[in-house]
Design an enzyme around this catalytic site. Structure first.
Site: not given
Ligand code: FE
Ligand code: HBI
Length: 295
Positions: A151, A215
């Protein structure tokens, strides 16, 4: 604890897969202040924790070329140190200068309203603990690697920075209107699992900008190259009606043309839309509507 049990299912933050949603979120919430933030417990990280972060970082960053959005790739070095878990204050020195955002520690998933409220203040909640080595490939909840690596780089982008704040403000309104679910779907299909059409300058093609993809080693390749999932242009009402899977790779991805498109969306008033959409059926995660074209 009841509220927290609920949000374990409603999260917008799955790097890979969510397992049992009937248990309380992991993390020590007694450390948290009333706004759910807590200090990053830096002294608690072991050498093994730093090593896990380092290995995750190296593995993911080697997969980015040709799969991740150029905006993300360019911003990633702003995170700093890759050999160990960064100190949040250290990241904040650069982040605040760049876009006026800061990251704040949290013990894990937090309920929606405090989550929206932090975003509205340009504060992004980052879980401070890291997964165990045996969870390297799969983690049930967002950890510090998902939150930081996935993020934070795009919070250095001024357009995404403004979008995230507008999203938080919209979330607070949605909570009053009982429309959190629709807004959560927008978050899911953009900030967590969004795809973007790269500019010709960067070779065109579809790339990932969503943190849940960025991720995850498996979903990074799958989301941009697998023939399996549907990829369709992002349209606000369509996205808000679409259910999502929290325990598999996504079956539908929504594609934006540029980051500004998100910000323009967030600056419209969603209230009339919520009203309209509450009359319409939801759309299944792998459903296509008549006339819809895949990208
Ligand atoms: Fe998240
Ligand atoms: N809490 N820490 C944390 N991180 C999230 O991404 C998060 C959350 N609580 C709620 C939530 N996401 C979602 O319900 C969103 O829809 C926005």
């Amino acid at each position: 604890m009841n509220k927290l049990q609920n949000i374990a299912t409603a999260t917008g933050a799955a790097p890979v897969v969510y397992g049992q949603s009937d248990r309380p979120p992991r993390g020590d919430y007694t450390r948290a202040h009333a706004d759910y933030t807590c200090a990053q417990n830096y002294a608690a990280y072991t050498a093994q924790d730093h090593d896990t972060y380092h290995r995750l970082y190296e593995r993911q960053s080697a997969l980015l070329a040709g799969r991740a959005s150029q905006e993300f790739i360019s911003a990633l070095p702003s995170l700093g140190m890759r050999q160990r878990i960064p100190r949040f204050e250290e990241v904040n020195q650069r982040l605040f200068k760049a876009t006026g955002w800061e990251i704040v520690g949290v013990p894990g998933l937090i309920p929606e309203v405090p989550f929206f409220s932090l975003l509205a203040q340009r504060k992004f909640p980052v879980t401070d603990w890291i997964r165990k080595p045996e969870e390297f490939e799969y983690i049930v909840e967002p950890d510090v690697f998902h939150d930081l690596f996935g993020h934070v780089p795009l919070l250095f982008n001024p357009v995404i920075a403004d979008f995230m704040q507008a999203y938080g403000q919209g979330g607070l309104k949605a909570a009053e209107l009982g429309a959190c679910e629709m807004l959560s779907r927008l978050y899911w299909y953009t900030i967590e699992f969004g795809l973007i059409r790269e500019s010709e300058k960067h070779g065109g093609g579809l790339r990932a900008y969503g943190a849940g993809i960025l991720s995850s080693a498996g979903e990074l390749e799958y989301s941009v190259h697998s023939p399996e999932p549907h990829r369709i242009p992002l349209e606000l009402a369509r996205t808000m009606r679409t259910l999502y899977k929290i325990d598999t790779y996504q079956q539908t991805y929504f594609v934006i043309d540029n980051m500004q498109q998100l910000l323009d969306l967030a600056n419209t008033d969603f209230a009339p839309l919520y009203e309209q959409l509450s009359q319409l059926p939801t759309i299944g995660a792998k459903e296509l509507l008549p006339g819809e074209q895949l990208l």
